[in-house]
Design a protein around this motif. Sequence first.
Motif, mmCIF file in Angstrom:
data_model
loop_
_atom_site.group_PDB
_atom_site.id
_atom_site.type_symbol
_atom_site.label_atom_id
_atom_site.label_comp_id
_atom_site.label_asym_id
_atom_site.label_seq_id
_atom_site.Cartn_x
_atom_site.Cartn_y
_atom_site.Cartn_z
ATOM 1 N N PHE A 95 0.849 -1.199 0.000
ATOM 2 C CA PHE A 95 0.000 0.000 0.000
ATOM 3 C C PHE A 95 0.884 1.249 0.000
ATOM 4 O O PHE A 95 0.725 2.147 -0.842
ATOM 5 C CB PHE A 95 -0.898 -0.033 1.255
ATOM 6 N N ASP A 96 1.810 1.300 0.952
ATOM 7 C CA ASP A 96 2.673 2.485 1.059
ATOM 8 C C ASP A 96 3.500 2.686 -0.207
ATOM 9 O O ASP A 96 3.658 3.817 -0.681
ATOM 10 C CB ASP A 96 3.615 2.333 2.263
ATOM 11 N N ALA A 97 4.011 1.595 -0.746
ATOM 12 C CA ALA A 97 4.847 1.706 -1.937
ATOM 13 C C ALA A 97 4.016 2.154 -3.138
ATOM 14 O O ALA A 97 4.471 2.951 -3.969
ATOM 15 C CB ALA A 97 5.529 0.370 -2.231
ATOM 16 N N THR A 98 2.791 1.671 -3.238
ATOM 17 C CA THR A 98 1.938 2.080 -4.355
ATOM 18 C C THR A 98 1.575 3.557 -4.238
ATOM 19 O O THR A 98 1.632 4.300 -5.214
ATOM 20 C CB THR A 98 0.659 1.217 -4.385
ATOM 21 N N GLU A 99 1.230 3.967 -3.034
ATOM 22 C CA GLU A 99 0.909 5.382 -2.833
ATOM 23 C C GLU A 99 2.104 6.259 -3.224
ATOM 24 O O GLU A 99 1.963 7.242 -3.952
ATOM 25 C CB GLU A 99 0.535 5.605 -1.361
ATOM 26 N N ALA A 100 3.269 5.866 -2.769
ATOM 27 C CA ALA A 100 4.465 6.645 -3.101
ATOM 28 C C ALA A 100 4.762 6.596 -4.595
ATOM 29 O O ALA A 100 5.184 7.590 -5.194
ATOM 30 C CB ALA A 100 5.661 6.114 -2.308
ATOM 31 N N SER A 101 4.508 5.445 -5.213
ATOM 32 C CA SER A 101 4.833 5.311 -6.642
ATOM 33 C C SER A 101 3.863 6.132 -7.498
ATOM 34 O O SER A 101 4.247 6.641 -8.555
ATOM 35 C CB SER A 101 4.854 3.843 -7.064
ATOM 36 N N LEU A 102 2.632 6.267 -7.050
ATOM 37 C CA LEU A 102 1.688 7.125 -7.766
ATOM 38 C C LEU A 102 2.139 8.584 -7.646
ATOM 39 O O LEU A 102 2.140 9.343 -8.624
ATOM 40 C CB LEU A 102 0.269 6.955 -7.207
ATOM 41 N N ARG A 103 2.529 8.964 -6.446
ATOM 42 C CA ARG A 103 2.978 10.333 -6.227
ATOM 43 C C ARG A 103 4.204 10.654 -7.067
ATOM 44 O O ARG A 103 4.303 11.710 -7.683
ATOM 45 C CB ARG A 103 3.290 10.489 -4.743
ATOM 46 N N LYS A 104 5.100 9.688 -7.096
ATOM 47 C CA LYS A 104 6.327 9.871 -7.892
ATOM 48 C C LYS A 104 5.988 10.046 -9.372
ATOM 49 O O LYS A 104 6.675 10.756 -10.099
ATOM 50 C CB LYS A 104 7.199 8.632 -7.710
ATOM 51 N N ALA A 105 4.909 9.401 -9.811
ATOM 52 C CA ALA A 105 4.503 9.499 -11.219
ATOM 53 C C ALA A 105 3.566 10.687 -11.460
ATOM 54 O O ALA A 105 3.104 10.885 -12.580
ATOM 55 C CB ALA A 105 3.820 8.203 -11.651
ATOM 56 N N GLY A 106 3.260 11.453 -10.406
ATOM 57 C CA GLY A 106 2.390 12.617 -10.593
ATOM 58 C C GLY A 106 0.920 12.273 -10.759
ATOM 59 O O GLY A 106 0.161 13.037 -11.351
ATOM 60 N N VAL A 107 0.519 11.139 -10.231
ATOM 61 C CA VAL A 107 -0.887 10.734 -10.311
ATOM 62 C C VAL A 107 -1.566 11.096 -8.985
ATOM 63 O O VAL A 107 -1.130 10.636 -7.931
ATOM 64 C CB VAL A 107 -1.017 9.210 -10.537
ATOM 65 N N LYS A 157 7.358 -2.307 -6.839
ATOM 66 C CA LYS A 157 7.771 -3.626 -6.368
ATOM 67 C C LYS A 157 9.065 -3.533 -5.578
ATOM 68 O O LYS A 157 9.197 -4.076 -4.486
ATOM 69 C CB LYS A 157 8.013 -4.566 -7.568
ATOM 70 N N ASP A 158 10.042 -2.823 -6.155
ATOM 71 C CA ASP A 158 11.338 -2.681 -5.486
ATOM 72 C C ASP A 158 11.168 -1.985 -4.142
ATOM 73 O O ASP A 158 11.795 -2.356 -3.151
ATOM 74 C CB ASP A 158 12.303 -1.863 -6.364
ATOM 75 N N THR A 159 10.311 -0.972 -4.139
ATOM 76 C CA THR A 159 10.136 -0.201 -2.909
ATOM 77 C C THR A 159 9.477 -1.047 -1.823
ATOM 78 O O THR A 159 9.890 -1.025 -0.665
ATOM 79 C CB THR A 159 9.311 1.063 -3.207
ATOM 80 N N ALA A 160 8.449 -1.809 -2.196
ATOM 81 C CA ALA A 160 7.798 -2.666 -1.202
ATOM 82 C C ALA A 160 8.796 -3.665 -0.630
ATOM 83 O O ALA A 160 8.832 -3.909 0.581
ATOM 84 C CB ALA A 160 6.607 -3.398 -1.830
ATOM 85 N N ARG A 161 9.633 -4.224 -1.495
ATOM 86 C CA ARG A 161 10.628 -5.191 -1.039
ATOM 87 C C ARG A 161 11.623 -4.512 -0.084
ATOM 88 O O ARG A 161 11.932 -5.045 0.975
ATOM 89 C CB ARG A 161 11.360 -5.773 -2.257
ATOM 90 N N ALA A 162 12.077 -3.331 -0.460
ATOM 91 C CA ALA A 162 13.039 -2.625 0.380
ATOM 92 C C ALA A 162 12.416 -2.245 1.727
ATOM 93 O O ALA A 162 13.076 -2.296 2.772
ATOM 94 C CB ALA A 162 13.546 -1.380 -0.348
ATOM 95 N N LEU A 163 11.131 -1.892 1.706
ATOM 96 C CA LEU A 163 10.457 -1.569 2.969
ATOM 97 C C LEU A 163 10.438 -2.785 3.881
ATOM 98 O O LEU A 163 10.720 -2.699 5.072
ATOM 99 C CB LEU A 163 9.010 -1.130 2.696
ATOM 100 N N LEU A 164 10.111 -3.938 3.303
ATOM 101 C CA LEU A 164 10.023 -5.152 4.107
ATOM 102 C C LEU A 164 11.395 -5.579 4.618
ATOM 103 O O LEU A 164 11.534 -6.085 5.728
ATOM 104 C CB LEU A 164 9.433 -6.293 3.279
ATOM 105 N N ARG A 165 12.409 -5.396 3.788
ATOM 106 C CA ARG A 165 13.764 -5.752 4.202
ATOM 107 C C ARG A 165 14.292 -4.784 5.253
ATOM 108 O O ARG A 165 15.355 -4.995 5.815
ATOM 109 C CB ARG A 165 14.719 -5.684 2.999
#
Lengths: 431, 431
Positions: free
Chosen positions: A344-356, B403-411
Amino acid sequence: MEVTIESALAEHSPIGVPRADLEELDAAVRSAAERIATGREQDEHGYAALNLPDETDPEPIEAAVESVTPAENWLTIGIGGSALGAATITEALDGDGATYSLDNVDPAAIEALLADIDLSETAMNVVSRSGRTAETLANFLVVREAMETAGVEWTERTVVTTGESGPLATLADRHDLPTLTVPEGVPGRFSALSAVGLAAAAFQGLDLEAILAGGRQAEASLADSLFESPAYAYGATMYALEARGANVAAMMPYAESLEAFAEWFAQLWAESLGKDGRGQTPARALGATDQHSQLQLYRAGPKDKVVTLVRPRERPSVPIPETDQDAIDYLGGSDLRALIDAEFDATEASLRKAGVPAIRIEIDALDPAGIGELLYTMEAACIMAGELAGVDTFTQPAVEWGKDTARALLRGEQTLETVDGLSVRTGPESQ
Amino acid sequence: MEVTIESALAEHSPIGVPRADLEELDAAVRSAAERIATGREQDEHGYAALNLPDETDPEPIEAAVESVTPAENWLTIGIGGSALGAATITEALDGDGATYSLDNVDPAAIEALLADIDLSETAMNVVSRSGRTAETLANFLVVREAMETAGVEWTERTVVTTGESGPLATLADRHDLPTLTVPEGVPGRFSALSAVGLAAAAFQGLDLEAILAGGRQAEASLADSLFESPAYAYGATMYALEARGANVAAMMPYAESLEAFAEWFAQLWAESLGKDGRGQTPARALGATDQHSQLQLYRAGPKDKVVTLVRPRERPSVPIPETDQDAIDYLGGSDLRALIDAEFDATEASLRKAGVPAIRIEIDALDPAGIGELLYTMEAACIMAGELAGVDTFTQPAVEWGKDTARALLRGEQTLETVDGLSVRTGPESQ
């Protein structure tokens, strides 16, 4: 509940709302909030839905359900707003007993269902405000006959939920069936917190009072500013985003049991706001699954979307066992809830990074109060968005032509010019 | 199969394709079809998927499934393209035995599933090309431990479907598990007609050869003109409509058992074509149900959609019993299949009347051949649309960062700056 709109601001997205515009937006929210408050005070059509948490009485709902049970199965026979609220609540809370929605007229599906369940252990709730909905009546007639064939006394197994008059009210009267009322002034898609949405929950032994208390919690946090009301923050931000090009409203709960909620939201949003040439298209998604399906498009496709991410703050613990496989050792010793929250956190951040633009909605837990609060909040948000857009939130005029036409086709009163012309076929006969 | 694009032409919709432009479009189709044919001949990455109906051998799939069964339940543990094909085929054809997809990492959902099924009567298929997919591996570790706890010898109940190497291949080797291969050059979302999509169907005793024969039927009708190939007619028309403003691709099958197909399509379309700032947003709908949910928006909202209506030509008969209620007497004596088809026809006509482009896809029946043909046709259509758009149809680069970010968060190797800032809360603590 917490609604976080930070990622929907212009500093994070090219179609985001400029922070400097929020005060002006809030002035419009203030007027709209007043209009909504007046509508509620006078129990006006539609606005009356926001009074349901105070006005719905669980007792007659529970009594009606009791009078046709115990049973193993509960069939809600309804379509659209007559079915989605019940499905949303029971799927989210998963009480005791199997509930089904007969909300389509697919002969293969109804045949499979009737072959699958024990009709002597089945009760049904036929739901239609007008009492004339073709799909609902057709399904009712089919199930009633199947019960008769199986030797089940259907009159002891049927609750009718309908308006003051109409064919279903007449039928209930004739057979002395337990009857629940679709409240006056409440369109189907806003009726989850009435008898329409709650009868199936009562069958499952869920705490209706707690669901309504959740609704009242959301009601208490309506205010005349988007900065003070989660519902109005969501509705106003969605409105402002649409004006800036977010034509798609992706609804992505991170909880399997909220899949039906995403469908309920899709109806609420599409049918209420899709008019006058405007309205966001709801796209139902499911986290984390749809990261492997829709996220590529959300991040790299056209900048025409807002993604709403929903999650409960509490989840059960399911530890991930240790493993000696190097490549995946980081998983072992963790927990599925940590994994889904990391995604969840990574997806939220990845959307923000993409400007969505993204909006995060967090509820405390997937419990009766949490669901009541969530449903009420989205209804109030939708009404706010409708006020700001100046549309007639509570009607659905564009579906009438199709309904009338289908009826006329069945009656044999009309034929349709076939849509043929340019077509291409498989196989040796292809032109 | 028949694909009818008439209602997507400019004479019926302001965003439709001018009939006069079709010849020019067809010239582009011709080049693209040549490119696709070359890619197929050389088994190039992605294009190789269109060779699957000739190359997939049902025998090893059936043998692998047999070696871990009989069982009551079949769990496909995979995500995205590793799960959706299997779900689509089994839901559409509904053979014997219960199949489940573990395609999320929701702890509440997996807990409920494991409580619900008899693990001694359960076989699983772990599917991941790389053998490293976090969600899939985590679920596998959880289910494996649950089996061990229940005293079930998991090595006798597990089929692995993976690529040539990777952690899953290693695991399968170590424990001598039956293994199926994800074919080279076939991206997950194009793998329905390989072992990835067919193992669950084999568990259900479905006729794999017939599914593949349906695929070959579609394959045989690829041609170098949109006027001669249903798949290319669909792909080219969708491409041309997007160029004219149809940013939303609503997929609306009129069959409950094709709900999973609409999800499969949504992944295929979004992940293949959603890149370089373009790509239609798939909106999953279901007829007739969503006439009471999405149709208002489709007809009266922004003209930014194309609606694909899918139906089987054969349906079982479920007669609607006679009734003496005047208002609904037109239903009695009819049949649910006549009702759903009348609704299909009326919806198609109502979209046309509203100027919304629509494409009709009709398959002969919801049988193995029909499903094989439908899946292959949509894959070929998607590849055609991708060629015309000039995108890299077979990759999904935008999901890697998350995907990379979620993995890094978990690690524990990374923390994320929390997306907070502007948020509004319910209750006394709301700011």
